[in-house]
Enzyme design. Structure first.
Site, short mmCIF file in Angstrom:
data_model
loop_
_atom_site.label_atom_id
_atom_site.label_comp_id
_atom_site.label_asym_id
_atom_site.label_seq_id
_atom_site.Cartn_x
_atom_site.Cartn_y
_atom_site.Cartn_z
CB VAL A 31 -0.96 0.02 1.21
CG1 VAL A 31 -1.74 1.34 1.27
CG2 VAL A 31 -1.93 -1.15 1.11
CG ASN A 106 2.53 -5.70 7.69
OD1 ASN A 106 2.09 -5.31 6.63
ND2 ASN A 106 3.66 -6.38 7.79
CB ALA A 240 -15.67 -1.46 0.74
CB CYS A 293 -7.87 -6.60 2.21
SG CYS A 293 -6.56 -5.37 2.28
NE ARG A 363 0.13 -9.26 1.60
CZ ARG A 363 0.10 -7.93 1.74
NH1 ARG A 363 0.30 -7.39 2.93
NH2 ARG A 363 -0.14 -7.15 0.70
#
Length: 512
Positions: A31, A106, A240, A293, A363
């Site tokens: 990110v 993280n 979301a 996520c 991940r």
């Protein structure tokens, strides 16, 4: 006069540099790196420094071989690096100088203690906040970029206010969640559906919101920059991702029904997606969703709901994860039962290890659970992925659940090394294999020479397509036994839920 003019220009340049807004980002991962690169690339009058204590990672960002793979990222970094974009391990220095500090560290799922398996581990976040408070001498806007639980901003405010050492330091907290999809992150940053900025609804808070809004407004239309209070912004990100994951689990639940009834899930997806109220996105049945996520955010939301006494709401969202785990287990069961109820010592080719195409990120990739399920049964795996390194694959397969983002994970590397081969090509992986499993939808898998693969495999040769990239009809004509998620079952395949399957026959014979 020439020398004087040159000196004047240099002075003007120095003044312009001094007037630059200084932005620091703590965390140089998936990110922080791309987001800051885009801000540096698009914005005038800023100096952006991405910070990390990991020297290897920072060295990679400063090299020709970036630490993450993302289409278009290299070009954006190259255009700005050394001009408006910098990468450094001098965290305290650059945080002290910054006007805006993004925190993009993280927040993995806890593996032990209270909330283990559900709650976010905020260790790195709190550590970053304490460092900011300690080194700051001037007012700063602190921006939450990591995915965090609702009310994190309040906790950060308390940590900052109680640890300030210098009287000139003052902090305004903003929430600015990321909505990047790996594989399209640069496109998402360049032309986002929306940017959300949440802050306190006070004069100071609104001013801080406006300051950050002006940064994004240099390339994003203002009507796409949404502002809200802090708590709405924090919850918007969790909600979301929960909605998107829910769609995937919904269509995957339908895929299981399709296999029982002879319906085709791709036809059903098309019919459902044609409804303008629903739309076609995230309706592709697969072996399951992955990434850093979806699962983490849903589990986080489940934990929050349970803590607030909303048990029914928690159970509803947890069912999304339950279906995802079921889909991965179901895929493994199909492979095992189809291969005459044993995969021991059989070579199985695994095509794709990343959680989706166009990224090297592993991940929570479904490939980990599928591979571990096959390894538990004694299979020998030949794995090919164009972007994931052998070291990364073996590390992932030797770690326990939720350990991938924790530095203290224990690894069982030797067990993995004995049963896994990382192949240099699809064709090498398939040589001598009893079956191939497609676990990532890389474009190159759509153009495979199936005849060549079939000729190199043990017969009967099986294809288990977990991503709907193989032409099932063409595969069957060549001679493959073919399984596609949500597709009518090949008559040769043994359905693990059938009373006639070897697995169920064994269970029945053991019943009293």
């Amino acid at each position: 006069e020439g020398d004087g003019g040159e000196r004047e220009r240099e002075r003007e340049k120095a003044k312009a540099k001094a007037r630059r807004m200084k932005i620091a980002c703590i965390g140089a991962g998936y990110v922080g790196g791309p987001t800051m690169a885009m801000i540096a690339h698009k914005c005038e009058g800023v100096e952006v420094t991405v910070l990390d204590i990991n020297e290897e990672r920072i060295a990679a960002w400063n090299s020709d071989k970036l630490p993450i793979y993302e289409p278009g990222l290299e070009e954006v970094v190259s255009a700005a690096r050394g001009k408006t974009l910098f990468f450094s391990t001098e965290c305290e220095k650059h945080v002290a100088e910054a006007d805006i500090v993004f925190i993009s560290v993280n927040t993995p799922t806890k593996t032990r203690g209270v909330g283990a398996g559900y709650a976010a581990d905020m260790t790195y976040w709190e550590s970053a906040a304490r460092m900011i408070a300690r080194v700051s001498h001037s007012p700063k806007i602190i921006v939450e970029k990591s995915t965090v639980p609702v009310k994190t901003a309040q906790a950060v405010e308390r940590v900052l206010s109680n640890n300030v050492l210098n009287p000139g330091a003052r902090f305004d907290i903003l929430s600015n969640p990321e909505f990047l999809a790996e594989g399209t992150a640069i496109k998402d940053l360049e032309k986002p559906d929306r940017v959300i900025i949440g802050g306190r609804q006070t004069p100071r808070g609104l001013k801080a919101i406006d300051t950050l809004k002006k940064v994004y407004a240099q390339w994003i239309p203002e009507d796409q920059i949404l502002t809200s209070n802090l708590w709405s912004s924090e919850l918007a990100k969790l909600a979301a991702n929960a909605f998107l994951a829910q769609r995937i689990s919904s269509i995957n639940a339908v895929s299981a029904l399709c296999e029982k009834t002879g319906a085709d899930v791709s036809e059903i997806s098309k019919c459902i997606g044609a409804d303008s109220r629903i739309g076609p996105k995230f309706l592709n049945a697969s072996v399951g969703f992955g990434g850093s996520c979806f699962q983490k955010d849903i589990l986080n939301m489940v934990y929050i709901c349970r803590g607030l006494g909303l048990e029914e709401v928690a159970n509803y969202w947890e069912s999304v994860i339950t279906i995802n785990n079921y889909q991965k287990r179901r895929f493994v069961d199909v492979v095992i039962s189809s291969l005459f109820n044993t995969v021991r010592a059989k070579r199985i080719a695994i095509l794709g290890f990343a959680f989706k195409k166009d990224t090297g990120d592993t991940r929570e990739t479904p490939a980990i659970d599928v591979c571990n399920g096959l390894l538990e049964e004694g299979a020998k795996l030949a794995v090919y992925d164009p972007q994931v390194t052998e070291e990364r694959m073996k590390m992932d397969l030797s770690m326990d659940k939720f350990e991938w983002d924790h530095p203290y994970s224990e690894r069982k590397a030797k067990e993995v090394n004995d049963l896994i081969e990382c192949s240099e090509s699809v064709y090498k992986a398939c040589e001598g294999a009893h079956a191939l499993c497609v676990l990532t939808e890389w474009d190159e898998f759509k153009e495979l020479d199936l005849r060549r693969i079939y000729d190199s495999m043990v017969k009967p040769a099986f294809i288990f397509d977990g991503r709907s990239v193989i032409d099932g009809k063409a595969a069957k004509e060549i001679g493959f036994v073919f399984f596609g998620v949500g597709k009518p079952l090949d008559p040769f395949l043994t359905d693990p839920a059938s009373p006639n399957s070897p697995a169920n026959s064994a269970r029945m014979s053991m019943s009293p």
